[in-house]
Write an enzyme that holds these catalytic residues in place. Structure first.
Site, PDB file in Angstrom:
ATOM      1  N   SER A  82       0.827  -1.202   0.000  1.00  0.00           N
ATOM      2  CA  SER A  82       0.000   0.000   0.000  1.00  0.00           C
ATOM      3  C   SER A  82       0.869   1.263   0.000  1.00  0.00           C
ATOM      4  O   SER A  82       1.652   1.478  -0.932  1.00  0.00           O
ATOM      5  CB  SER A  82      -0.961  -0.038   1.186  1.00  0.00           C
ATOM      6  OG  SER A  82      -1.989   0.901   1.054  1.00  0.00           O
ATOM      7  N   GLU A 140     -10.408  -4.218  -4.746  1.00  0.00           N
ATOM      8  CA  GLU A 140      -9.849  -3.066  -4.041  1.00  0.00           C
ATOM      9  C   GLU A 140      -9.687  -1.884  -4.976  1.00  0.00           C
ATOM     10  O   GLU A 140      -9.430  -2.021  -6.172  1.00  0.00           O
ATOM     11  CB  GLU A 140      -8.527  -3.416  -3.388  1.00  0.00           C
ATOM     12  CG  GLU A 140      -7.435  -3.909  -4.305  1.00  0.00           C
ATOM     13  CD  GLU A 140      -6.118  -4.058  -3.566  1.00  0.00           C
ATOM     14  OE1 GLU A 140      -5.711  -3.078  -2.920  1.00  0.00           O
ATOM     15  OE2 GLU A 140      -5.512  -5.130  -3.637  1.00  0.00           O
ATOM     16  N   HIS A 149      -7.747  -5.513  -0.062  1.00  0.00           N
ATOM     17  CA  HIS A 149      -6.486  -4.799   0.090  1.00  0.00           C
ATOM     18  C   HIS A 149      -5.514  -5.532   1.023  1.00  0.00           C
ATOM     19  O   HIS A 149      -5.846  -5.832   2.161  1.00  0.00           O
ATOM     20  CB  HIS A 149      -6.781  -3.395   0.634  1.00  0.00           C
ATOM     21  CG  HIS A 149      -5.636  -2.446   0.593  1.00  0.00           C
ATOM     22  ND1 HIS A 149      -4.946  -2.152  -0.556  1.00  0.00           N
ATOM     23  CD2 HIS A 149      -5.049  -1.714   1.570  1.00  0.00           C
ATOM     24  CE1 HIS A 149      -4.001  -1.272  -0.301  1.00  0.00           C
ATOM     25  NE2 HIS A 149      -4.036  -0.998   0.990  1.00  0.00           N
TER      26      HIS A 149
END
Length: 302
Positions: A150, A245, A276
């Site tokens: 991320s 996601e 995610h």
């Protein structure tokens, strides 16, 4: 079903985050619970050793099968303002075991107290430190890998772009889990993944970016949005992303951009119905276990 338990857990985290207006203090507390969908997930089968990298308190994560000459720098996610070596310990421990590497989980400085480029500087320094330090002291590495999820994927890419002029300082390979690659989230086109994402809302993304970037407002700066960088010289890179996601587009567009520039060493791995950073939900999520093995196989080929 395991995936239903994970999605329900994520939805609860998202609802709690919304009630606190995504305040950094509350976001950090909630991020610490991100992977806590089951007690099985929180079981850590690895030795944890504290480490100091510059001024940063970090940790080594070492499984029984670890070759300390093969090392991973792990860069956690958390919107650039949350997360830590502790929040991601279940994932780093399973990566350490799956890949047979010593993992250094770096606690880089977080926004908004430390906005861009503070965290990025920490990752660059961490990579350089890892080349010459093992869990037992000063010792050159045989291989250094970089893995980030991320926001940590964003920082990992930015670090590689910053180091690209000196290829000897680049990692031997990189793995990105649902990386943020284009921080201009005012753009349209998130598609159906936007509606199905249980944890991230397109409405909150510009707020998160503003907390990270602050006065450094050029979202086309490659060190902020790596998709705008020179991608042809990046080392071998595996990008894993779930199809459930909002950041699916970030991964797809980034890999396409890298290939368009002539990078033949980057590959995209898409996982249907996965949310995610689903890799952190091993062992209860079969796809997470498979994804960890895919990472191991990728790194073994380097």
């Amino acid at each position: 079903m395991s995936i239903d338990r994970v999605i329900s857990h994520m939805t609860t985290i998202a609802e709690l985050s919304a009630t606190t207006a995504n305040h950094p203090i509350h976001k950090r507390a909630l991020l610490d619970m991100y992977f806590a969908a089951s007690p099985e997930i929180l079981t850590v089968d690895a030795d944890i050793q504290p480490a100091v990298v510059g001024d940063l308190a970090c940790e080594w994560v070492i499984a029984e099968n670890a070759d300390i000459n093969r090392r991973i720098l792990y860069v956690h996610g958390g919107s650039w303002m949350a997360g830590s070596s502790i929040s991601h310990r279940p994932l780093t421990a399973r990566l350490a075991k799956a890949c047979g590497c010593a993992v250094l989980a770096i606690n880089y400085r977080l926004a908004p107290e430390f906005p861009f480029p503070n965290g990025l500087e920490d990752i660059i320094h961490g990579l350089q430190w890892l080349r010459n330090h093992s869990p037992t002291g000063e010792q050159p590495a045989e291989q250094v890998f970089l893995i980030g999820d991320s926001a940590g994927g964003n920082l990992s890419l930015a670090a590689m772009l910053a180091l690209a002029e000196e290829p000897k300082n680049l990692p031997d390979a990189c793995v990105l889990l649902s990386p943020a690659t284009d921080l201009n989230y005012e753009r349209k086109g998130f598609g159906s993944a936007c509606d199905n994402d249980p944890i991230i809302s397109e409405l909150v993304l510009p707020y998160i970016v503003a907390k990270y970037v602050q006065e450094q407002g050029d979202l086309k700066n490659p060190l902020i949005s790596p998709i705008h960088g020179d991608l042809k010289s990046l080392p071998a890179t595996l990008v894993q992303v779930g199809e459930r996601e909002i950041l699916l587009e970030d991964s797809v567009n980034f890999v396409e951009a890298a290939k368009a520039q002539g990078n033949e060493h980057i590959q995209l791995s898409r996982w249907p119905d996965m949310p995610h950073v689903f890799q952190g939900f091993a062992p209860i999520l079969p796809e997470a276990n498979q994804a960890l093995e895919e990472i191991n196989e990728f790194l073994r080929q380097i």
